[in-house]
Structure formats: C-alpha cells, structure tokens
Design a protein around this motif. Sequence first.
Motif, PDB file in Angstrom:
ATOM      1  N   LEU A  97      28.411  39.682   7.090  1.00 23.57           N
ATOM      2  CA  LEU A  97      28.246  41.079   6.865  1.00 23.57           C
ATOM      3  C   LEU A  97      29.176  41.371   5.407  1.00 23.57           C
ATOM      4  CD1 LEU A  97      28.285  43.173  10.298  1.00 23.57           C
ATOM      5  CD2 LEU A  97      26.310  42.608   8.759  1.00 23.57           C
ATOM      6  N   LEU A 157      27.091  40.347   2.515  1.00 24.69           N
ATOM      7  CA  LEU A 157      25.926  41.343   2.316  1.00 24.69           C
ATOM      8  C   LEU A 157      26.330  42.483   1.642  1.00 24.69           C
ATOM      9  CD1 LEU A 157      23.040  42.491   2.578  1.00 24.69           C
ATOM     10  CD2 LEU A 157      23.679  43.123   5.073  1.00 24.69           C
ATOM     11  N   GLU A 167      22.991  42.034  14.217  1.00 28.59           N
ATOM     12  CA  GLU A 167      21.716  42.132  13.695  1.00 28.59           C
ATOM     13  C   GLU A 167      21.361  43.526  13.235  1.00 28.59           C
ATOM     14  OE1 GLU A 167      19.085  40.088  15.783  1.00 28.59           O
ATOM     15  OE2 GLU A 167      19.491  38.071  15.362  1.00 28.59           O
ATOM     16  N   CYS A 211      23.171  44.564  10.244  1.00 25.34           N
ATOM     17  CA  CYS A 211      22.327  43.919   8.938  1.00 25.34           C
ATOM     18  C   CYS A 211      21.318  45.051   8.561  1.00 25.34           C
ATOM     19  CB  CYS A 211      21.896  42.569   9.365  1.00 25.34           C
ATOM     20  SG  CYS A 211      23.450  41.474   9.048  1.00 25.34           S
ATOM     21  N   PRO A 263      18.260  40.872   4.490  1.00 26.67           N
ATOM     22  CA  PRO A 263      19.692  40.860   4.415  1.00 26.67           C
ATOM     23  C   PRO A 263      19.964  39.423   5.123  1.00 26.67           C
ATOM     24  CG  PRO A 263      18.921  42.113   6.459  1.00 26.67           C
ATOM     25  CD  PRO A 263      17.595  41.848   5.751  1.00 26.67           C
TER      26      PRO A 263
END
Length: 439
Positions: free
Chosen positions: A27, A30, A157, A160, A182
């Motif tokens: 994460l 991202l 998830e 994301c 992502p």
Amino acid sequence: MLTMGEAEYKTRQYVSETENCDYKLQLRYLIKDRGQQTFRLLIQQSLQKSKTNLSSFLQESENKETVCFLRTEHVITDEDFELLYPKNGSPSLENAGFTILYIIMRTFFCDIPRNDRIWDKGSKPEPNDLSRAANIVRLRDHISELEENELTKDIFEEKCNELHQIFTHFGTEDVFKEVSDPFKIDSFDEETENTLREEFRKWELTQQYLETGLDLHINESKTRRFRLYSLLVDGGTRVFKHIFDDKIPPADLQTVLSNPTTKGKLLYLRTKKVLIDSQEHLLYPSQGSPQSTTFDITLLAILLRNICGFNQFDKRWDDKNPVAADISTIADIVRIREARNEVISHLSQTGKLSKDEFERHWNGISKVLLRLDGWCKVPFENLKSEIDDLKSKHLDPEQEKEYQCIIENWKRIDEQLESKMLQYLKQSILGNFEYIFIA
C-alpha cells in the motif's frame, strides 16, 4: 504493462506464496507511486493555469515566507527545502518525494482556506465532497490508518480499491488509464523497500508537526514577529557596531576604555545595574584586549550614548517621537528604540501582526538603519541586500528564543534608566559627572 486481470493474478500469487505478505509495504508503494504522479501533475496544472512557473511561484515573498516558516516548524525538512530553493539552478519536482508534494498541494493548491475545519484531525469529508481538499484529507486518513492498524488480505484489497478511487477523484484518471489497476506489484527489491520505509518514516515524523505548522493563520504572524526581531537584533547590532567602530576605532578601544573619565562612567553604570557582569567582562576582560565584535546591541546602545561623543544631556534622547525633519544620528537611534517598543507593545496587546503591519514596521526600521549607516565614514556596500536577506532567511526556533531574550533585556534596561533619569541627572550636576545614558 499489466492488465487488470494479470495484475490481480500476480497479486493473488504473491499473497499465496508469501504467508506473511507485507500488505503495508504494497500500500505504501501504491500511495507513493500514484501520489507522486498525481500531485506533481496537479501542481503543474495549477501553475500553468496561473500562467507562472515553479521558480517564480516559490520566489513570491508570501509563498517563500510560508515555506521558510514550515521549515522552521519542521514540517519541511532541510533536504526538501534545498529541493525547492537549490543553491544552483531552478527548482524541480521531478525528484520530490510524496511527503513534500503532499505539503505543497495542501498548503498552496487547494481552494479551501488553510485553517478550515476540514483539515482538523478526525474530520471526515462528506461522501459527495470530491474537492481536492476532501480527497487530500481522505488520503491522509488512509495513511494514518495504514500506519496504525494491522491489515488482513481482505482489508488490504479494500484499501487498494479505496485509494484507487481517491486518486481517480483527483481528476487525473486520463494519465493513469494505462495503469488503472492498483495491483501492479509482483515483488520488491531491497532498495525499493528501504526507499518506501524512509519516505513513510519522514511522513510519520512530519505528521507530529504538520497540523500545527499548517495552521498558518496563527503562525504567519509568529513568523513576521520573528523576522522583525531578527531585523532589530541582527540588523541593529551590525549598524550600531559600525557607528561605534566609526566613533572609536578598534585599535583605540582599549585606550578609550582605560581613560579614567570613561572608566568612571562605566563603573557608575555597573553600580546602578545598568551594566551587568557579563558586559563588564567584555569591556574589561581578564585576559587580552576588548573587542567590539563581542558587544551585543544592548551594550552597544549604552556605549553609544555614554562614551561616543554624543551629548548625554541632549533632550532628543527622551523624545519618543522625533520630528520627521530630524534625521540626526541621535534621532535615528531613538527611532530604532521606539520601533522596538512599538513592535513589543503591539504584539503584547493583539498577539498578531498582519502582513501590512509587518511591511510598515520592516520598511520603517530598514530605512532608519540604512540612514544611520550612511553617517559612517565608510558605509557598508551591501547593507541593503543583507537586510533583504534577513526577510527570507531560514528561521531557527532556538534563535527566536534568543532574539526575544535580547529584545526584552534591551527594553528592560531602557525602562530601568527612564525611572532613574532624574536621579542620575541630579547626581551628574552635583558631582560634576555626566552619568546620563541611553533611554
């Protein structure tokens, strides 16, 4: 380039193969990767819309003052400050990390005021609020939750997808249409892991200063006060010392101070606690010779009135508002004193200093300092540029405390002298001594 299906496959494969998968690391990747690209693009778009460039924008006095203050409050690191104000060349955001880009976005490129309640920690934007500020708050909260909580695969998830929506709402989806998923991470090398951990370590350190530092409605006033103190202390000391050296050249200082009349005056000042021990030691060191380079503005102000050839009985020393036509050295020294008192009084009564008030004080004090220096036989060549530099120099919080102490001590001595002026005058006449000194 991975398609959505390939990315999901890679992610599931990575999760299944690594029992203790570092969801936080993924994460972070991202947020850092997408966040940097998004903020960089939005900043560039805002600059283009305003028909300016990054260098010109950062050099605007109000913007530079804000950045300098954020550096003082540890919101912006020295490293990031150098990125924005490089010693050579022009600033560029190409190598700017996520944290500094976030700070620039929040500080300069949101339509909501800097002190709006939306920025309060714990504030939640309305679901239908898709403004830049609202999405920046959402992103901030996601990072906080990421750093504070453990993540399961399902939560990972979900986060994301939420982050992907946030970045899409920033209005830069066209830029990312080729990387719309992502889940584009299949592995991290050691260097990438270290970079991610360092970036979010910086974020965590910054967060403890961020909310108070970005409350610029209050803190811009604090910065202006600090800069005026710097002008009075640094600029005033430099000019007062120049006048002092002009009146008493450094080579003659020890001889002048050893003169019985001079020594008697200074001893009297010491007995009346106008001069303190540390100042007396500078004037009469146990080893070596006195050096005017060690004198602070308080000591210089006392010496200028008492031993530099000015008439201690001149009534202009007591005039709190010299007439405009009087541009003598005495009148201008008094103007610096009164400017100091006005700044202190204004701040003690209101606690605030607007931009217009700051400019009025700054311009008035600067004008007097430049004129005072002009009375010296050889004026400084670059005094104006030195004064201009004080307006934008890096602010050290510890130095601010030192400035405030000097200013208060300087004022305290003035008040002490005013209360005893009549007594000293009588003693001067009766004892045939001239013990009248700076007010």
